[in-house]
Design a protein around this motif. Structure first.
Motif, short mmCIF file in Angstrom:
data_model
loop_
_atom_site.label_atom_id
_atom_site.label_comp_id
_atom_site.label_asym_id
_atom_site.label_seq_id
_atom_site.Cartn_x
_atom_site.Cartn_y
_atom_site.Cartn_z
N VAL A 367 -1.31 -3.94 -1.70
CA VAL A 367 -1.03 -3.22 -0.45
C VAL A 367 0.34 -3.53 0.02
O VAL A 367 0.99 -4.44 -0.31
CB VAL A 367 -1.83 -3.23 0.48
CG1 VAL A 367 -3.35 -2.81 0.27
CG2 VAL A 367 -1.72 -4.69 0.98
N LEU A 368 1.00 -2.62 0.76
CA LEU A 368 2.40 -2.79 1.39
C LEU A 368 2.22 -2.96 2.99
O LEU A 368 1.51 -2.36 3.79
CB LEU A 368 3.02 -1.51 1.22
CG LEU A 368 3.56 -1.15 -0.22
CD1 LEU A 368 4.40 0.06 -0.09
CD2 LEU A 368 4.43 -2.57 -0.86
N VAL A 369 2.74 -4.02 3.42
CA VAL A 369 2.85 -4.43 4.77
C VAL A 369 4.42 -4.37 4.97
O VAL A 369 5.45 -4.58 4.45
CB VAL A 369 2.36 -5.82 5.15
CG1 VAL A 369 0.76 -5.33 4.87
CG2 VAL A 369 2.84 -6.71 4.42
N ALA A 401 -9.14 -4.18 6.29
CA ALA A 401 -9.60 -4.69 7.62
C ALA A 401 -9.05 -3.50 8.34
O ALA A 401 -8.58 -2.32 8.06
CB ALA A 401 -8.67 -5.91 8.06
N GLY A 402 -9.36 -3.56 9.88
CA GLY A 402 -8.94 -2.47 10.76
C GLY A 402 -9.91 -1.26 10.64
O GLY A 402 -11.03 -1.38 10.00
N GLY A 408 -5.98 -1.87 7.67
CA GLY A 408 -4.94 -2.75 7.71
C GLY A 408 -5.75 -3.69 6.37
O GLY A 408 -6.48 -3.27 5.51
N VAL A 409 -5.24 -4.67 6.20
CA VAL A 409 -5.49 -5.76 5.05
C VAL A 409 -5.95 -7.21 5.62
O VAL A 409 -5.34 -7.56 6.37
CB VAL A 409 -4.35 -5.83 4.00
CG1 VAL A 409 -3.05 -6.40 4.58
CG2 VAL A 409 -4.92 -6.64 2.89
N PRO A 482 -1.67 -5.15 9.78
CA PRO A 482 -1.60 -3.44 9.51
C PRO A 482 -0.90 -3.12 8.47
O PRO A 482 -0.01 -3.65 7.93
CB PRO A 482 -0.97 -3.05 11.10
CG PRO A 482 -0.22 -4.01 11.42
CD PRO A 482 -0.84 -5.43 10.97
N LEU A 483 -1.59 -2.11 7.72
CA LEU A 483 -0.59 -1.43 6.47
C LEU A 483 0.57 -0.70 6.85
O LEU A 483 0.60 -0.17 7.92
CB LEU A 483 -1.85 -0.62 5.82
CG LEU A 483 -2.90 -1.22 5.22
CD1 LEU A 483 -3.73 -0.10 4.38
CD2 LEU A 483 -2.43 -2.34 4.17
#
Length: 497
Positions: A367-369, A401-402, A408-409, A482-483
């Motif tokens: 994933v990208l944050v 998550a989230g 989110g992650v 958060p993503l």
């Protein structure tokens, strides 16, 4: 958030206001100001809203009642005309034959719209029986007979019984006592009160006033939501939204106070960073000189104790400076980029595996944050280091998550250690608080800043840190971020190389 330096000195910081942080907006033609003064206080605006709603409700209801009112000439109402004609028929039926002509003339003068006149009993011959049956089922005739109270023969006197073209009902009445008269009624059905329009009016009034109240209330509370968003974004990687420039006077005063408080806080944080940086720089030189001098101590035990004390002094200074730097960001190092969090987690696992630590990555999500790669790597490293130190090893798991509106992650660091008691868990997040407080400083390997640095980094990225004891034993440190963009994917469990 990095403080912005000004030309007056490195320790001064200016808060980014709406004019400097928000992108330039296209200019629109300003709406003309209302000629009447609007209250500036929130209480005055709320009172104005309530009074305006009540006034609008009364005006709308009054206009509706005026439109649905009874006509000024009640004789034109079909039900009223039939009732009055039945009253005249009862009077003629009860009067003596010699008095009937006078009563008819008086009724004709008093009720000109009914066109009452004597009748000789003759009627149109074509279809007379059928016409009488048809006129007997007319609602007005039924109302007329109900008002008379007894059987009342009624004859249709309309030419060829064509009532549709004239809109009038011409009838002849013969009472049981032999009195005859003819009259003209409006050919219409007696209508009940207009309940449908009244109900629709009040429903429409209630819905419109409710929507208007919601709109006005939201207009009053929107500046408060802007203040809450600005306060929530302060100190994180997110760009703070501009403070409201319009609204009640209390909200504007609060916005100005928040702006001044934000300026003071940024100046205070910048001063603290500069002070600790200066102390760290100034202490390195005497510590280095003391280390060189300690090498010439002949007593081996005294030399080792002195070098260990110097190492602890240097480590304390470096840890304190790292806590401030990682938690608040230093000028010029606060740039955020898109990061593949899985690669950062894998890098941390590889680093610990290279030195022989029992660290494994069981599940990962690409994933990208948005954030600072070095800071996130430092936070995950601190958690893994604690797990290895107190639990003998660490297992890392990545998952979602989230909520749906803000996905989110999560990165979980699991160990089989003793965990942290519930009563001490919140204290562990404070700086210079260690989980091994029963030991003395000589035997300690840290200064109680690891979790504090992790918390500062995670909150600076708009995330959340959770510390929980696992039900089956062990400890779980969970980072939620958060993503930024992109879709996540999972890979199978694998051992870190």
């Amino acid at each position: 958030m990095s403080p912005v330096r000004t030309a007056s000195g490195p320790a001064e910081a200016a808060v980014p206001t709406a004019a400097t942080t928000a992108p330039p907006r296209p200019r629109h033609r300003a709406w003309p100001r209302l000629p009447w003064p609007r209250p500036k206080k929130a209480a005055g605006q709320i009172a104005l809203l309530v009074v305006a709603a009540l006034l609008a409700a009364h005006v709308f209801a009054g206009m509706t009642m005026l439109a649905l009112r009874e006509p000024w000439r009640p004789d034109e109402r079909p039900g009223v005309a039939a009732t009055r004609l039945s009253t005249v028929a009862r009077l003629l039926d009860a009067a003596a034959p010699a008095e009937r002509d006078g009563l008819l003339r008086a009724a004709a003068q008093g009720l000109p719209t009914l066109r009452i006149a004597p009748w000789d009993g003759t009627a149109p011959s074509a279809g007379q029986g059928t016409a009488e049956e048809e006129i007997g089922r007319h609602p007005l005739i039924e109302r007329l007979r109900d008002g008379f109270g007894r059987a009342l023969p009624v004859t249709d006197l309309s030419p060829n019984h064509d009532r549709g073209s004239t809109g009038l009902l011409q009838i002849g009445i013969t009472t049981p006592a032999g009195a005859r008269l003819r009259a003209v009624l409006p050919d219409d059905f007696p209508r009940p009160p207009a309940q449908g329009p009244i109900i629709f009016t009040f429903v429409f009034l209630g819905v419109s006033l409710t929507l208007l109240s919601f709109w006005a209330t939201r207009a009053l509370t929107a500046p408060l939501a802007g203040l809450a968003a600005a306060a929530e974004a302060f100190g994180t990687a997110e760009e703070p939204p501009p403070l409201p420039k319009r609204g009640p006077e209390e909200v504007l005063a609060l916005a100005r106070a928040l702006d001044r408080m934000r300026t003071r806080l940024l100046r205070l944080l910048d001063d603290r960073t500069q002070m600790l940086a200066a102390i760290s720089h100034d202490l390195r030189t005497p510590i280095t000189r003391l280390r060189l001098r300690a090498e010439f101590i002949e007593d081996e035990r005294a030399r080792e104790m002195t070098l260990r004390d110097l190492d602890q002094m240097n480590g304390l200074v470096e840890s304190a400076l790292s806590y401030v730097r990682d938690g608040q960001g230093t000028p010029g190092e606060g740039e955020t980029t898109l990061i593949d969090l899985a690669s950062v987690v894998q890098t941390v696992c590889d680093g610990f595996s290279d030195i022989g630590a029992a660290v494994s990555l069981e599940r990962t999500r690409h994933v990208l944050v948005r954030g600072r790669p070095d800071d996130l790597q430092r936070a995950i490293t601190n958690l893994v280091d604690n797990a290895v130190k107190y639990g003998g090893g660490a297992r890392l798991v990545m998952g979602p998550a989230g909520s749906g509106d803000r996905p989110g992650v999560a990165v979980e660091v699991l160990d089989d250690g003793p965990g942290i008691p519930d009563a001490e868990r919140s204290a562990m997040l404070q700086p210079f608080v260690r989980g091994d407080r029963a030991r003395n400083l000589d035997a300690a390997s840290g200064f109680g800043l690891g979790l504090s640095i992790v918390l500062a980094i995670v909150e600076g990225h708009g995330g959340r840190l959770r510390l929980e004891n696992r039900p089956g034993g062990g400890f779980c440190a969970r980072i939620e971020l958060p993503l930024a963009a992109g879709r996540s994917g999972e890979t199978g469990a694998g051992k870190a190389a």
